[in-house]
Design a protein around this motif. Structure first.
Motif, PDB file in Angstrom:
ATOM      1  N   ALA A 203      -3.086   5.158  -4.576  1.00 16.41           N
ATOM      2  CA  ALA A 203      -4.060   5.153  -3.656  1.00 16.41           C
ATOM      3  C   ALA A 203      -3.890   6.337  -2.663  1.00 16.41           C
ATOM      4  O   ALA A 203      -2.935   7.046  -2.868  1.00 16.41           O
ATOM      5  N   PRO A 204      -5.031   6.670  -2.277  1.00 18.43           N
ATOM      6  CA  PRO A 204      -5.201   8.014  -1.514  1.00 18.43           C
ATOM      7  C   PRO A 204      -4.427   7.850  -0.283  1.00 18.43           C
ATOM      8  O   PRO A 204      -4.005   6.964   0.464  1.00 18.43           O
ATOM      9  N   GLU A 205      -3.781   9.187   0.141  1.00 17.02           N
ATOM     10  CA  GLU A 205      -3.116   9.266   1.264  1.00 17.02           C
ATOM     11  C   GLU A 205      -3.984   8.863   2.772  1.00 17.02           C
ATOM     12  O   GLU A 205      -5.194   8.977   2.588  1.00 17.02           O
ATOM     13  N   LYS A 206      -3.478   8.450   3.719  1.00 12.95           N
ATOM     14  CA  LYS A 206      -3.997   7.962   4.829  1.00 12.95           C
ATOM     15  C   LYS A 206      -4.770   9.231   5.427  1.00 12.95           C
ATOM     16  O   LYS A 206      -4.139  10.512   5.328  1.00 12.95           O
TER      17      LYS A 206
ATOM     18  N   ARG B  91       0.747   4.201  -2.823  1.00 13.89           N
ATOM     19  CA  ARG B  91       0.522   5.572  -2.275  1.00 13.89           C
ATOM     20  C   ARG B  91       1.773   6.335  -2.980  1.00 13.89           C
ATOM     21  O   ARG B  91       1.454   7.569  -3.321  1.00 13.89           O
ATOM     22  N   ALA B  92       2.906   6.055  -2.793  1.00 14.72           N
ATOM     23  CA  ALA B  92       4.152   6.592  -3.209  1.00 14.72           C
ATOM     24  C   ALA B  92       3.955   6.926  -4.741  1.00 14.72           C
ATOM     25  O   ALA B  92       4.345   7.885  -5.453  1.00 14.72           O
TER      26      ALA B  92
ATOM     27  N   VAL C 248       0.740  -1.102  -0.024  1.00 18.80           N
ATOM     28  CA  VAL C 248      -0.066  -0.081  -0.191  1.00 18.80           C
ATOM     29  C   VAL C 248       0.997   1.275   0.107  1.00 18.80           C
ATOM     30  O   VAL C 248       0.531   2.290  -0.640  1.00 18.80           O
ATOM     31  N   ARG C 249       1.985   1.292   0.776  1.00 18.58           N
ATOM     32  CA  ARG C 249       3.014   2.352   0.940  1.00 18.58           C
ATOM     33  C   ARG C 249       3.394   2.558  -0.424  1.00 18.58           C
ATOM     34  O   ARG C 249       3.699   3.640  -0.994  1.00 18.58           O
TER      35      ARG C 249
ATOM     36  N   GLY D 293       1.094   7.228  -6.295  1.00 18.07           N
ATOM     37  CA  GLY D 293      -0.166   7.952  -6.492  1.00 18.07           C
ATOM     38  C   GLY D 293      -1.542   7.300  -6.977  1.00 18.07           C
ATOM     39  O   GLY D 293      -2.501   7.671  -7.274  1.00 18.07           O
TER      40      GLY D 293
END
Lengths: 119, 414
Positions: free
Chosen positions: A115-118, A110-111, A106-107, A113
């Motif tokens: 997945a949405p930021e926490k 996210r990095a 997931v990280r 782009g």
């Protein structure tokens, strides 16, 4: 994080296996309770069939991830046909390793782009 | 619920005994919660699909487990495994080779066009029931026979071949122009012989086998028109025949046209031509035999010195094997079957001895909860795996035995 070859050999876990480990992390459960717990946690998106559940349970018992427990609830809450399963220490370690692996994925997403930021 | 229990029979007995009751209980709960015909139907469709697909996976899990166990067990006693594999390979290899030869020679139709109408034509003398034909007799029979759609002759002729590489000795055949179209063969590239290639004094032409085209010319399509030497004469290549065309011999690589010289027709006792023909569709073999023998009697009257006792035999090409050869082939197949039976007996003894030696191990597994079905399944997997591997080795060794036995029946073999 130190790697245990016995644990690494089992990763990545099949989704059904991971769901069952998560369901047993809180408390020992019988088969139908596992199905219900998984359905509740996933807002009914994952409804394991009986075949998938018990094939997974059989394999997980052979792999030492879960074990049948002799502790049973009070007689008025029990059904003698039911069999209860508990998470083993090894199963717990495998579930944590899989969680770390998924978190890392997931990280990475996210990095990139994806997945949405926490929140 | 009885129907659902029936579905559980797709699973292995051990799995059913372990989880069957709980699965039924889960299904019963879901059945109680389902209301309406549509949701009940959907529940049943889901249950059938789930049990059928999952049962296969459970069987697969057990198979993988058994295979791993078998591998470990074989590693512990490699001598037993090698002996079992050799016994199985020998029995299966010999039987498949013998069956393949028998099948191709005695059972399957010949791999040629109109194979049911192809016949072999022999000259017949009182002392020699089967003799090759002389060019003159072949020419006259072919010209006058009305029962045949086509008639052709050939003779095997090894040649010294000089192409792009070192000279080689190759098996070859001289054929009349009718032969190849009659057998229904089509060239891979180029063309077959035309009647112009087959007349006296025509420039030398030849056809190559696909094998020699690939090994000598690297499958170059530009090979057409190239000139090579056969013995002391030059020939130009006009085509390539497909792999698998083995007429008249299995290892023939070069075909050249007959180009009979006139002098060859002068001696009717110069018998060296093999002849085959295609019967007309409405003509029986007896009619063809009578037709040719009427011509033979006429030739006997015309050429009493050479042909007075010459008559003609006509037999279906596929029956060209004599009864003795048929008997020999049948006996060969019977012998191979006996060998297989002996191999099976030896294998059974080996397995029995091994199981007796493993009584302790089986007792421990039983004590740990393995059911009879599980043990039988494990032993069966082990036996089947060894048989399968032995079969594969036997099947791989089949071509050697096949070549060894099929050499005598060239055009019948694949």
């Amino acid at each position: 994080v130190a790697h245990d070859p016995d644990i690494d050999a089992l990763l990545p876990l099949p989704p059904a296996t991971f769901h069952i480990l998560v369901a047993l992390a809180e408390e020992d459960r019988h088969g139908y309770a596992i199905i219900q717990d998984i359905a509740a946690r996933t807002n009914d998106e994952v409804r394991l069939s009986a075949g998938t559940l018990y094939r997974s349970i059989q394999r997980m018992q052979e792999q030492g991830l879960i074990a049948e427990t002799r502790q049973r609830p009070a007689p008025e809450l029990d059904d003698e046909r039911r069999r209860y399963y508990r998470l083993t220490p090894f199963g717990s370690a495998v579930a944590r390793a899989e969680t770390r692996r998924l978190a890392q994925m997931v990280r990475l997403a996210r990095a990139s782009g994806l997945a949405p930021e926490k929140a | 619920m009885r129907a659902y229990r029936f579905l559980l029979y797709f699973y292995p007995a051990g799995f059913r005994a372990e989880y069957g009751d709980e699965m039924c209980a889960i299904f019963a709960r879901r059945r109680q919660n389902a209301s309406g015909l549509a949701s009940v139907a959907s529940l049943w469709v889901g249950a059938v699909a789930d049990n059928v697909t999952t049962a296969w996976r459970v069987h697969g899990d057990i198979l993988r487990q058994d295979l791993r166990y078998t591998a470990r067990s074989v590693m512990r006693s490699p001598g037993y495994a090698v002996a079992a594999l050799l016994v199985t390979a020998l029995g299966i290899g010999a039987t498949t080779a013998a069956f393949s030869v028998t099948d191709h020679v005695l059972v399957r139709p010949l791999a040629f066009a109109n194979s049911d109408r192809l016949v072999k034509i022999w000259e017949r003398q009182p002392q020699y029931p089967r003799m090759e034909l002389s060019p003159a007799n072949f020419r006259d029979l072919k010209a006058r026979a009305s029962s045949f759609e086509a008639m052709a002759a050939y003779v095997s002729r090894p040649v010294n071949f000089v192409g792009r590489r070192d000279p080689r000795r190759l098996e070859g055949a001289i054929v009349t122009a009718d032969l190849l179209p009659m057998l229904g063969v089509r060239p891979v590239i180029g063309r077959l012989f035309a009647h112009d290639d087959d007349r006296e004094g025509a420039p030398g032409t030849l056809l190559l086998s696909q094998r020699i085209w690939q090994s000598e010319f690297g499958a170059d399509p530009g090979v057409l028109g190239q000139v090579v030497r056969l013995d002391d004469a030059t020939f130009s290549i006009i085509g390539v025949l497909p792999a698998g065309f083995n007429f008249p011999a299995r290892d023939v690589e070069i075909w050249q046209p007959a180009r009979f010289r006139q002098v060859l027709f002068e001696d009717r006792r110069d018998n060296y031509l093999q002849a085959i023909g295609t019967l007309r569709p409405v003509v029986s073999i007896d009619q063809a035999r009578s037709d040719l023998n009427v011509i033979a009697e006429d030739l006997a009257r015309t050429y009493p010195k050479e042909n007075s006792q010459t008559r003609v035999s006509v037999i279906p090409l596929r029956d060209e094997l004599g009864p003795q050869t048929r008997l020999l082939l049948t006996a060969l197949f019977g012998a191979a079957l006996s060998l297989l039976l002996i191999a099976c007996t030896n294998l059974a003894s080996l397995l029995l001895a091994r199981v007796l030696g493993r009584r302790g191990e089986l007792a421990v597994r039983t004590a740990l909860g393995a059911g009879r079905e599980r043990l039988v399944r494990q032993l069966l997997t082990e036996s089947l795996l060894l048989s399968l591997l032995g079969g594969v080795i036997g099947r791989c060794s089949r071509p050697q035995g096949f070549r060894c036995w099929s050499g005598s029946y060239p055009w019948r073999s694949p």
